[in-house]
Write an enzyme that holds these catalytic residues in place. Structure first.
Site, PDB file in Angstrom:
ATOM      1  N   HIS A  13     -17.705  25.758 -75.914  1.00 32.31           N
ATOM      2  CA  HIS A  13     -17.136  26.664 -76.907  1.00 32.31           C
ATOM      3  C   HIS A  13     -15.977  27.466 -76.322  1.00 32.31           C
ATOM      4  CE1 HIS A  13     -16.975  29.583 -80.205  1.00 32.31           C
ATOM      5  NE2 HIS A  13     -17.682  28.702 -80.895  1.00 32.31           N
ATOM      6  N   HIS A  14     -14.985  27.719 -77.177  1.00 36.29           N
ATOM      7  CA  HIS A  14     -13.792  28.449 -76.731  1.00 36.29           C
ATOM      8  C   HIS A  14     -14.097  29.906 -76.375  1.00 36.29           C
ATOM      9  CE1 HIS A  14      -9.635  28.981 -75.978  1.00 36.29           C
ATOM     10  NE2 HIS A  14      -9.183  28.138 -76.870  1.00 36.29           N
ATOM     11  N   SER A  15     -15.233  30.415 -76.817  1.00 36.54           N
ATOM     12  CA  SER A  15     -15.616  31.766 -76.421  1.00 36.54           C
ATOM     13  C   SER A  15     -16.111  31.804 -74.979  1.00 36.54           C
ATOM     14  CB  SER A  15     -16.712  32.309 -77.342  1.00 36.54           C
ATOM     15  OG  SER A  15     -17.879  31.516 -77.251  1.00 36.54           O
TER      16      SER A  15
END
Length: 457
Positions: free
Chosen positions: A135-137
């Site tokens: 995930h980009h988070s």
């Protein structure tokens, strides 16, 4: 328990079923010469043995009073995150890309650490693949690629290498934006350090005025609201199609030398040709040229500190048939943007970039202004390793980035270099852009046309 930064939380808020917010990479390997018939199965068991991952791979989300936190997953299940799969016959690259397309369409489970790794066998020619998404988070695109590279070795004899989730990660870096979501990063950073940013207002106002005046006089100049309405900028679904291909870096360098430009300019011209041909095939080519958002380093020295990154808007010349003339238009628009930024301070560059991205940022967050469009497509080039790499004796043949599609930005083109190859990874909304894989043929066609125009062939 560690709180997520506002930027990282933004990636979670932006995520919807039709807008997954994970990045990924596809690595293609050839078997070692001494590999037996159970090589991949033994490799899978080796990977599964690493069932106690290090941060951030052991962190899951917790939410309290609207704030997201990272906390260690006390019930980590390696079988959920690591999958050993086989392609259906005949095991062509087509089947591999179809599998990646399907997996990239699926959301990650927020009740667990936000990553998956898929070891894929059954590929023709004694090959196997590793598709890893995160995930980009958790990480940005460049950090994810660097993590993947650290799991490899330059020594073909080295064995017992652990998988990427068993390595201690280095400090996260966001110095080189690599995906369209970094638009949101730029806007979030704009809110930090307001007193320092306020000092840039006079210079920024002058630059905006000059931009608006120049846009009236120069037909090849790229302004903030110049991007036309195209099939690339429709509402997307959650279904994805991934296409990937390697192209010779040496060929592009020869073209760049012949035209007196950079390889990046040649790449943008290639993309302009490919998009032009694709849209003609769909009866959807606009009269106005498509505009690309291109994250680009503006560093002029060998220093390591400071943020010297701009989001350049490049004219792709899709309204032009002649390849040499299209290349000139692309080159001129990129050079103009570089010259503009060379006269600005780092703070002014950041603010100008945030202003440029504001229409897209507004639409991502609210969807209130769908006709405010700064660009049509994202094209990002991430430098990669120059030497051959190996993983437990298997040689890395290709590495293809798999990025993010956003609502009304239905196509993302990300590429990275590896040895003498440029590895293109194209991700798109399957329904919005049917037969998107044709773009790969059009990219090759563009190289041939540029070689003819340059007198190389």
């Amino acid at each position: 328990m560690k709180a997520l930064s506002p930027v990282d939380q933004l990636f979670l808020w932006l995520e919807k079923r039709q807008q997954p917010m994970h990045v990924a990479g596809l690595q293609l390997f050839s078997f070692p010469e001494d590999a037996g018939p159970k090589y991949v199965s033994e490799l899978a068991q080796h990977m599964r043995d690493y069932c106690s991952p290090v941060a951030p791979f052991n962190q899951r989300l917790t939410r309290r009073l609207g704030q997201y936190y990272w906390t260690e997953d006390k019930h980590f299940d390696i079988d959920h995150h690591f999958r050993h799969e086989a392609l259906p016959k005949p095991g062509r690259i087509r089947e591999l890309l179809s599998l990646v397309s399907a997996e990239h369409s699926n959301l990650l489970d927020r009740e667990r650490p936000l990553w998956e790794a898929h070891l894929i066998e059954g590929i023709r020619g004694r090959q196997f693949a590793l598709y890893t998404k995160i995930h980009h988070s958790v990480v940005d695109g460049i950090s994810a690629m660097r993590m993947g590279m650290r799991a490899l070795s330059t020594d073909p004899e080295e064995r017992e290498l652990p998988p990427v989730w068993a390595y201690e990660p280095k400090k996260r870096s966001r110095s080189l934006p690599s995906s369209p979501v970094d638009v949101a990063s730029s806007l979030a950073r704009l809110g930090a350090g307001l007193s320092k940013q306020a000092a840039t207002v006079p210079g920024l106002a002058r630059e905006i005025y000059k931009v608006s005046q120049k846009a009236k006089k120069d037909e090849n100049y790229v302004s903030i609201f110049q991007a036309p309405d195209t099939v690339l900028n429709q509402t997307v679904t959650g279904s994805r199609r991934f296409a990937a291909q390697s192209y010779s870096l040496s060929r592009l360098k020869v073209i760049a030398k012949a035209f007196g430009c950079t390889v990046n300019t040649v790449v943008l011209s290639m993309c302009g040709h490919a998009l032009r041909e694709y849209m003609i095939s769909q009866n959807a080519l606009p009269d106005e040229p498509l505009i690309a958002m291109v994250p680009m380093s503006l560093r002029q020295d060998d220093s390591a500190g400071g943020n010297q990154i701009g989001m350049i808007l490049a004219n792709l010349g899709t309204h032009i048939c002649d390849p040499a003339n299209r290349l000139r238009v692309v080159h001129d628009s990129v050079q103009e943007a570089k010259e503009r930024f060379s006269q600005m301070s780092p703070e002014e560059i950041l603010n100008f970039t945030a202003l440029t991205m504001a229409p897209t940022g507004l639409n991502l967050l609210t969807g209130l202004a769908p006709k405010w469009r700064a660009f049509n497509v994202v094209i990002s080039n991430v430098p990669g390793p120059k030497e051959p790499l190996y993983w437990n004796g298997a040689q890395l043949q290709g590495m293809y980035p798999v990025s993010i599609v956003l609502d009304r930005i239905a196509l993302n083109i990300t590429l990275t270099s590896y040895q003498d190859q440029l590895e293109f990874g194209l991700i798109a909304c399957r329904r919005t852009l049917p037969s998107m894989q044709r773009l790969l043929d059009y990219l090759e066609q563009s190289i041939r046309e540029l070689e003819i125009a340059a007198g190389i062939k």
